[in-house]
Design an enzyme around this catalytic site. Structure first.
Site, PDB file in Angstrom:
ATOM      1  N   HIS A 120       0.768  -1.089  -0.127  1.00 46.15           N
ATOM      2  CA  HIS A 120      -0.043   0.014   0.052  1.00 46.15           C
ATOM      3  C   HIS A 120       0.890   1.192   0.051  1.00 46.15           C
ATOM      4  CE1 HIS A 120      -1.237   3.415   2.951  1.00 46.15           C
ATOM      5  NE2 HIS A 120      -2.149   3.432   1.979  1.00 46.15           N
ATOM      6  N   ASN A 269     -16.762   8.487  -5.076  1.00 44.80           N
ATOM      7  CA  ASN A 269     -17.163   7.100  -5.862  1.00 44.80           C
ATOM      8  C   ASN A 269     -16.646   5.749  -5.006  1.00 44.80           C
ATOM      9  OD1 ASN A 269     -16.733   4.560  -7.598  1.00 44.80           O
ATOM     10  ND2 ASN A 269     -17.358   5.857  -9.143  1.00 44.80           N
TER      11      ASN A 269
END
Length: 284
Positions: A120, A269
């Site tokens: 990540h 979103n």
């Protein structure tokens, strides 16, 4: 701070472009008869307020089972819940003027080979009428740990931090160890890295330069590990270990991750916000 905000947003997008190209190149170089993976890039829009971004996701590649490299630039008015969270963190004037602007890059990679570590990374800038700050970091999430991989990842991040402040690496490593800890499991989700937030030394140029160093350190920290492990032999037991370990990642991101909560609460979103979730996971 219009000029600074635009510079930051443009740089985050340029970093996204470089990483996408590097990952597609790695896909091409993997010695497999399977078609090389390519990113699907879709524009995103943010609710009733302003802004959006690019959602870039590759699925079922040679190297990456699922990887997302998203960029966003959003603005609007914080909800009462988000205002309260910001005020609790000490952001001045947020209840009187709850406008905000934010831009950044967010990346999560889940690998095909269980010996290749998931990873990540994100870097971002946040602005309100009363404050601005940078945040970000990177952490490595192997399901099968190799001490030399962990050492390499940390060494690259440490060198990036040292170019700016000798205190940054020990401070931000400790922050990552705390931030990426899963309390209900009593363990970290991976082998750590660095994490920082609310970075405002009063010198925007210096803080932006540090944030760029963190983003630019990502490929040298991660690509050699992915390339070394992507053709490693593995069996079904390794795959099951990988799927169970991914459950830790899913639990953390859905329960604790600050970025996930903020993205959903501010109307971005949901597919882009939840891009970080693995394609498959397992619980025992």
């Amino acid at each position: 701070m219009q000029d600074q905000r635009q510079r930051a947003a443009s740089w985050f997008q340029e970093l996204r472009d470089r990483i996408v190209l590097a990952f597609e190149d790695l896909e091409t170089r993997h010695p497999s008869d399977k078609p090389a993976g390519r990113f699907e890039v879709l524009p995103t829009q943010r609710g009733e307020d302003g802004g959006g971004g690019l959602m870039s996701v590759m699925r079922e590649g040679r190297v990456f089972e699922k990887v997302g490299v998203n960029w966003s630039e959003v603005h609007g008015t914080l909800s009462p819940k988000a205002q309260a969270a910001m005020a609790a963190r000490g952001v001045p004037g947020i209840e009187a003027d709850p406008r905000f602007w934010a831009s950044g890059i967010s990346l999560v990679a889940h690998m095909q080979n269980p010996h290749a570590p998931a990873v990540h990374m994100n870097t971002r800038m946040f602005w309100t009428p009363g404050a601005w700050w940078f945040g970000g970091g990177a952490d490595l999430n192997p399901c099968i740990e190799y001490d030399e991989d962990t050492a390499h990842f940390h060494d690259v991040l440490k060198a990036a931090c040292a170019r700016h402040d000798d205190d940054y690496y020990p401070r931000f490593k400790a922050w990552a160890d705390e931030y990426f800890f899963i309390p209900h499991r009593g363990r970290a989700r991976g082998v750590g890295g660095i994490f920082y937030d609310d970075l405002n030394t009063g010198d925007w140029e210096a803080d932006f330069a540090f944030t760029r160093s963190v983003g630019e350190a990502f490929l040298p920290a991660f690509l050699p590990l992915a390339e070394q492990r992507m053709t490693h032999d593995f069996d079904e037991a390794d795959r099951q270990t990988q799927l169970v370990h991914r459950g830790l990642y899913a639990e953390y991101n859905l329960v604790y991750d600050r970025g996930t909560k903020f993205g959903l609460e501010t109307g971005h979103n949901p597919d882009a916000v939840l891009m970080s979730l693995p394609p498959l996971a397992k619980w025992v």
